[in-house]
Design an enzyme around this catalytic site. Sequence first.
Site, PDB file in Angstrom:
ATOM      1  N   HIS A  17      18.710  33.510  21.852  1.00 59.12           N
ATOM      2  CA  HIS A  17      19.731  33.825  21.272  1.00 59.12           C
ATOM      3  C   HIS A  17      19.851  33.853  19.707  1.00 59.12           C
ATOM      4  CE1 HIS A  17      22.844  33.417  24.847  1.00 59.12           C
ATOM      5  NE2 HIS A  17      22.278  34.193  24.871  1.00 59.12           N
ATOM      6  N   ASN A  30      23.427  19.051  35.327  1.00 57.01           N
ATOM      7  CA  ASN A  30      24.650  19.420  34.563  1.00 57.01           C
ATOM      8  C   ASN A  30      25.830  18.376  34.902  1.00 57.01           C
ATOM      9  OD1 ASN A  30      27.383  20.712  33.517  1.00 57.01           O
ATOM     10  ND2 ASN A  30      26.130  22.637  33.407  1.00 57.01           N
TER      11      ASN A  30
HETATM   12  P1  NAD Z   1      28.817  26.419  27.577  1.00 56.62           P
HETATM   13  O1  NAD Z   1      29.312  26.148  26.205  1.00 56.62           O
HETATM   14  O2  NAD Z   1      29.127  27.707  28.180  1.00 56.62           O
HETATM   15  O3  NAD Z   1      28.188  25.507  28.429  1.00 56.62           O
HETATM   16  C1  NAD Z   1      27.849  24.225  28.381  1.00 56.62           C
HETATM   17  C2  NAD Z   1      27.395  23.381  29.348  1.00 56.62           C
HETATM   18  O4  NAD Z   1      26.728  22.210  29.387  1.00 56.62           O
HETATM   19  C3  NAD Z   1      28.446  23.054  30.384  1.00 56.62           C
HETATM   20  O5  NAD Z   1      28.338  23.648  31.640  1.00 56.62           O
HETATM   21  C4  NAD Z   1      28.735  21.643  30.491  1.00 56.62           C
HETATM   22  O6  NAD Z   1      29.359  20.979  31.919  1.00 56.62           O
HETATM   23  C5  NAD Z   1      27.395  21.161  30.167  1.00 56.62           C
HETATM   24  N1  NAD Z   1      27.032  19.834  29.603  1.00 56.62           N
HETATM   25  C6  NAD Z   1      27.830  19.212  29.027  1.00 56.62           C
HETATM   26  N2  NAD Z   1      27.457  18.151  28.423  1.00 56.62           N
HETATM   27  C7  NAD Z   1      26.355  17.874  28.906  1.00 56.62           C
HETATM   28  C8  NAD Z   1      25.346  17.161  29.006  1.00 56.62           C
HETATM   29  N3  NAD Z   1      25.156  15.980  28.317  1.00 56.62           N
HETATM   30  N4  NAD Z   1      24.023  17.113  29.771  1.00 56.62           N
HETATM   31  C9  NAD Z   1      23.938  18.592  30.389  1.00 56.62           C
HETATM   32  N5  NAD Z   1      24.848  19.264  30.402  1.00 56.62           N
HETATM   33  C10 NAD Z   1      26.017  19.216  29.749  1.00 56.62           C
HETATM   34  O7  NAD Z   1      26.967  26.815  26.829  1.00 56.62           O
HETATM   35  P2  NAD Z   1      26.141  27.966  27.080  1.00 56.62           P
HETATM   36  O8  NAD Z   1      26.052  28.178  28.548  1.00 56.62           O
HETATM   37  O9  NAD Z   1      24.977  27.486  26.536  1.00 56.62           O
HETATM   38  O10 NAD Z   1      26.742  29.031  26.383  1.00 56.62           O
HETATM   39  C11 NAD Z   1      27.235  28.913  25.296  1.00 56.62           C
HETATM   40  C12 NAD Z   1      26.848  29.986  24.163  1.00 56.62           C
HETATM   41  O11 NAD Z   1      26.876  29.558  23.017  1.00 56.62           O
HETATM   42  C13 NAD Z   1      25.284  30.180  24.366  1.00 56.62           C
HETATM   43  O12 NAD Z   1      25.075  31.467  23.899  1.00 56.62           O
HETATM   44  C14 NAD Z   1      24.732  29.606  23.117  1.00 56.62           C
HETATM   45  O13 NAD Z   1      23.982  30.424  22.419  1.00 56.62           O
HETATM   46  C15 NAD Z   1      26.085  29.191  22.192  1.00 56.62           C
HETATM   47  N6  NAD Z   1      25.968  27.648  21.808  1.00 56.62           N
HETATM   48  C16 NAD Z   1      24.882  27.257  21.201  1.00 56.62           C
HETATM   49  C17 NAD Z   1      25.053  25.925  20.784  1.00 56.62           C
HETATM   50  C18 NAD Z   1      23.728  25.280  20.219  1.00 56.62           C
HETATM   51  O14 NAD Z   1      22.752  25.751  19.825  1.00 56.62           O
HETATM   52  N7  NAD Z   1      23.815  23.884  20.355  1.00 56.62           N
HETATM   53  C19 NAD Z   1      26.344  25.304  20.620  1.00 56.62           C
HETATM   54  C20 NAD Z   1      27.412  25.889  21.323  1.00 56.62           C
HETATM   55  C21 NAD Z   1      27.284  27.193  21.819  1.00 56.62           C
END
Ligand code: NAD
Length: 251
Positions: free
Chosen positions: A125, A220
Amino acid sequence: MNDSMSNDEALEALAERMRTAASVAVITGAGISAESGVPTFRGDGGLWKNYRAEELATPGAFQRDPELVWSWYDWRRGICAKAEPNPAHLVTARLEDRYKDFLLITQNVDGLHGRAGSRRMAEIHGNIWRGRCTACGDVFDTPETPLPEIPVPCPSCGGRARPHIVWFGESYDSDLMEGVYRFLMNVEVLLVIGTSGMVSMPVVLADQARRAGAFVAEVNPNPSELSSLAHAVLRGKAGELLPELERRLGN
Ligand code: NAD
Ligand code: ZN
């Protein structure tokens, strides 16, 4: 099948596969960075000025209001800059040294995997610390936070730059994905950490790896679109489960 397995059994089943495997892939989503203080889009703290990410991370939003979109990224960059890699990022980076064939596929754009030491990595991404010119196509680093100028100008031609991110409705880099698909055709173990599967690519990739014979595991705390695909489901936080997995792998 996997619901009947306890966390302990799931961890052991995964560790057993990983002890003998020659090729391992890891897919990570926003959840792996949650314990570093980077909010997921859909969890608490994911909102900015009452906008949802789906309203800002789009080509249409950037066309309408580049300043607004860059300001949102500037806010997110500030959060990422303060965050430190957590134990899950660090274990993931160390896993790389155990296997001849290893690939980390991340949806995250925060740069924390790189800071933790991961090298064999596909950032599918993009990366929040880079910009791309809409005029000349140049891709460049944007290390400053907060940004000195919004919207960000291209350092080569002065044209309008955008974040080097794959937005909702945009397609993936085909060369990068080609490499990912090829790797997953032969992978023995696939570990999927902290992704909801609402953005469907991880589900597509995990499904492909599973069909090709890989053992698939999910980390997760909550059920996700990946759960029914996984041979082993580890319910809990990545920052706690990954160190436990590493301990069980031994030296
Ligand atoms: P999502 O926000 O859709 O899902 C996050 C998942 O992480 C959930 O299923 C949740 O239950 C789980 N989770 C929460 N805390 C956790 C932990 N401590 N350990 C393990 N799992 C945990 O995220 P996604 O599926 O990555 O999709 C979101 C989109 O947004 C992606 O395309 C990404 O590029 C972007 N995004 C990126 C960031 C980043 O770079 N840190 C942050 C937010 C969104
Ligand atoms: Zn340019």
